[in-house]
Design a protein around this motif. Structure first.
Motif, PDB file in Angstrom:
ATOM      1  N   VAL A  21      -8.234 103.968 -59.692  1.00 54.67           N
ATOM      2  CA  VAL A  21      -7.937 103.863 -59.536  1.00 54.67           C
ATOM      3  C   VAL A  21      -6.213 103.947 -58.111  1.00 54.67           C
ATOM      4  N   TYR A  22      -6.006 104.521 -59.452  1.00 52.96           N
ATOM      5  CA  TYR A  22      -4.496 105.133 -58.565  1.00 52.96           C
ATOM      6  C   TYR A  22      -4.498 106.475 -57.558  1.00 52.96           C
ATOM      7  N   LEU A  23      -5.394 107.068 -57.928  1.00 55.61           N
ATOM      8  CA  LEU A  23      -5.785 108.160 -56.618  1.00 55.61           C
ATOM      9  C   LEU A  23      -7.004 108.167 -55.240  1.00 55.61           C
ATOM     10  N   ALA A  24      -7.760 106.902 -56.078  1.00 54.16           N
ATOM     11  CA  ALA A  24      -7.988 106.141 -54.913  1.00 54.16           C
ATOM     12  C   ALA A  24      -6.924 106.009 -54.247  1.00 54.16           C
ATOM     13  N   ALA A  25      -6.139 105.031 -53.783  1.00 56.69           N
ATOM     14  CA  ALA A  25      -5.415 104.284 -53.582  1.00 56.69           C
ATOM     15  C   ALA A  25      -4.224 104.652 -52.622  1.00 56.69           C
ATOM     16  N   LEU A  26      -3.848 106.294 -53.483  1.00 59.00           N
ATOM     17  CA  LEU A  26      -3.314 106.978 -52.879  1.00 59.00           C
ATOM     18  C   LEU A  26      -4.220 107.326 -51.589  1.00 59.00           C
ATOM     19  N   VAL A  27      -5.108 107.702 -51.561  1.00 63.25           N
ATOM     20  CA  VAL A  27      -5.506 108.176 -51.250  1.00 63.25           C
ATOM     21  C   VAL A  27      -5.805 107.748 -49.403  1.00 63.25           C
ATOM     22  N   ALA A  29      -4.059 105.497 -48.376  1.00 66.29           N
ATOM     23  CA  ALA A  29      -3.628 104.736 -48.122  1.00 66.29           C
ATOM     24  C   ALA A  29      -2.912 105.829 -47.029  1.00 66.29           C
ATOM     25  N   GLU A  30      -3.336 107.419 -47.637  1.00 65.99           N
ATOM     26  CA  GLU A  30      -3.139 108.903 -46.995  1.00 65.99           C
ATOM     27  C   GLU A  30      -3.780 108.115 -45.164  1.00 65.99           C
ATOM     28  N   VAL A  31      -5.155 108.229 -45.689  1.00 62.80           N
ATOM     29  CA  VAL A  31      -5.924 108.261 -45.231  1.00 62.80           C
ATOM     30  C   VAL A  31      -5.511 107.091 -44.079  1.00 62.80           C
ATOM     31  N   ALA A  32      -5.396 105.729 -44.192  1.00 67.24           N
ATOM     32  CA  ALA A  32      -5.272 104.315 -43.223  1.00 67.24           C
ATOM     33  C   ALA A  32      -3.945 104.897 -42.303  1.00 67.24           C
ATOM     34  N   GLN A  33      -2.574 105.431 -42.935  1.00 65.49           N
ATOM     35  CA  GLN A  33      -1.531 106.061 -42.629  1.00 65.49           C
ATOM     36  C   GLN A  33      -2.164 107.498 -40.999  1.00 65.49           C
ATOM     37  N   ARG A  34      -2.678 108.171 -41.167  1.00 65.63           N
ATOM     38  CA  ARG A  34      -3.257 109.328 -40.714  1.00 65.63           C
ATOM     39  C   ARG A  34      -3.681 108.235 -39.370  1.00 65.63           C
ATOM     40  N   LEU A  35      -4.224 107.468 -39.390  1.00 65.94           N
ATOM     41  CA  LEU A  35      -5.338 106.895 -38.580  1.00 65.94           C
ATOM     42  C   LEU A  35      -4.402 105.579 -37.796  1.00 65.94           C
ATOM     43  N   ARG A  36      -3.186 105.695 -38.493  1.00 62.07           N
ATOM     44  CA  ARG A  36      -1.654 104.536 -37.627  1.00 62.07           C
ATOM     45  C   ARG A  36      -2.402 103.271 -38.160  1.00 62.07           C
ATOM     46  N   ILE A  37      -3.105 103.107 -38.792  1.00 65.19           N
ATOM     47  CA  ILE A  37      -3.011 101.641 -39.620  1.00 65.19           C
ATOM     48  C   ILE A  37      -2.228 101.485 -41.147  1.00 65.19           C
ATOM     49  N   PRO A  38      -1.721 100.016 -41.176  1.00 57.72           N
ATOM     50  CA  PRO A  38      -2.041  99.562 -42.412  1.00 57.72           C
ATOM     51  C   PRO A  38      -1.922 100.435 -43.848  1.00 57.72           C
ATOM     52  N   SER A  39      -1.439 100.674 -44.339  1.00 53.07           N
ATOM     53  CA  SER A  39      -1.496 102.248 -45.622  1.00 53.07           C
ATOM     54  C   SER A  39      -2.945 100.677 -46.743  1.00 53.07           C
ATOM     55  N   VAL A  40      -1.740  99.513 -47.102  1.00 53.69           N
ATOM     56  CA  VAL A  40      -2.621  98.876 -47.581  1.00 53.69           C
ATOM     57  C   VAL A  40      -4.219  98.270 -47.140  1.00 53.69           C
ATOM     58  N   VAL A  41      -4.527  98.835 -46.146  1.00 54.18           N
ATOM     59  CA  VAL A  41      -6.048  98.212 -45.688  1.00 54.18           C
ATOM     60  C   VAL A  41      -6.880  99.711 -46.369  1.00 54.18           C
ATOM     61  N   GLY A  42      -5.975 100.833 -46.331  1.00 53.13           N
ATOM     62  CA  GLY A  42      -6.934 101.791 -47.065  1.00 53.13           C
ATOM     63  C   GLY A  42      -6.702 101.858 -48.269  1.00 53.13           C
ATOM     64  N   GLU A  43      -6.021 101.228 -49.023  1.00 51.09           N
ATOM     65  CA  GLU A  43      -5.872 101.061 -50.512  1.00 51.09           C
ATOM     66  C   GLU A  43      -6.308 100.138 -50.556  1.00 51.09           C
ATOM     67  N   ILE A  44      -7.101  98.991 -49.712  1.00 55.83           N
ATOM     68  CA  ILE A  44      -8.307  98.028 -50.435  1.00 55.83           C
ATOM     69  C   ILE A  44      -9.873  98.468 -49.923  1.00 55.83           C
ATOM     70  N   ALA A  45      -9.832  99.262 -48.429  1.00 48.73           N
ATOM     71  CA  ALA A  45     -10.929 100.074 -49.000  1.00 48.73           C
ATOM     72  C   ALA A  45     -11.806 100.499 -49.982  1.00 48.73           C
ATOM     73  N   ALA A  46     -10.792 102.096 -50.561  1.00 47.17           N
ATOM     74  CA  ALA A  46     -10.330 102.911 -51.210  1.00 47.17           C
ATOM     75  C   ALA A  46     -11.198 102.218 -52.748  1.00 47.17           C
ATOM     76  N   GLY A  47     -10.581 100.069 -52.876  1.00 43.95           N
ATOM     77  CA  GLY A  47     -11.085  99.994 -53.781  1.00 43.95           C
ATOM     78  C   GLY A  47     -11.981  99.476 -53.652  1.00 43.95           C
ATOM     79  N   VAL A  48     -13.280  99.002 -51.922  1.00 44.48           N
ATOM     80  CA  VAL A  48     -14.257  98.399 -52.186  1.00 44.48           C
ATOM     81  C   VAL A  48     -15.303  99.942 -53.049  1.00 44.48           C
ATOM     82  N   ILE A  49     -14.652 101.082 -51.879  1.00 45.34           N
ATOM     83  CA  ILE A  49     -15.486 102.168 -52.472  1.00 45.34           C
ATOM     84  C   ILE A  49     -15.695 102.792 -54.026  1.00 45.34           C
ATOM     85  N   VAL A  50     -14.228 102.745 -54.396  1.00 42.84           N
ATOM     86  CA  VAL A  50     -14.152 102.861 -55.749  1.00 42.84           C
ATOM     87  C   VAL A  50     -15.024 102.140 -56.866  1.00 42.84           C
TER      88      VAL A  50
END
Length: 177
Positions: A21-27, A29-50
């Protein structure tokens, strides 16, 4: 097995799940920030994926549920730390109007949709109440990441989200009763 009925295998499994969970959230968040969207969106998407909706690497167990609820409490606590009552008072009337409309409109649209789908009235009310749910915590985090948390517009949004959440909880309590 310990006195609490927990084996070393259970603890190892939980730690493994938390690590994923932690690793997925970090990844995420990082992907979301690089796409210039809020990191929480990336964290939620990572949760769905894993999670069970994706690869199924993480399944919701009682201990993991407890950690997720603790995380939600800490997120809301951090929102409280950043919120000044005086700022909310200054935007109180506008925030209240937005918050009330933020309950009425989704509830009405949710009820219309559920009724059109043919659900019985008790389910229509429950579905409509679910449409009202927001997250003041996520809203505050996104505004903070954007660096606009101190702006008047952000205070109105945050105040409306808090009012909306309170009204949504009350509404959900009434509907489920």
């Amino acid at each position: 097995m310990s006195a609490l009925g927990t084996t070393m295998h259970d603890i190892t499994g939980l730690l493994g799940q938390l690590f994923i969970v932690y690793l997925a959230a970090l990844v995420g968040a990082e992907v979301a920030q690089r796409l210039r969207i809020p990191s929480v969106v990336g964290e939620i998407a990572a949760g769905v994926i894993v999670g069970v909706g994706g690869f199924g690497w993480v399944r919701m167990t009682e201990p993991l549920l407890a950690f997720s609820e603790l995380g939600a409490v800490l997120l809301l606590f951090s929102v409280g730390l950043e919120t000044r009552v005086g700022d909310l008072r200054r935007v109180g009337r506008v925030a209240s109007l937005v918050g009330v409309l933020g309950v009425i409109l989704p509830f009405a649209l949710g009820a219309l949709w559920a009724q059109a789908q043919g659900f019985p009235t008790p389910k229509v009310m429950f579905i409509a109440a679910a449409f009202v749910a927001t997250s003041a915590g996520i809203t505050a985090r996104v505004l903070h990441e954007m660096g606009v948390l101190r702006r008047v517009e952000s205070r109105i949004i945050l105040g409306a989200a808090v009012i909306d959440d309170i009204l949504a909880m009350l509404l959900l309590g009434v509907v489920t009763a």
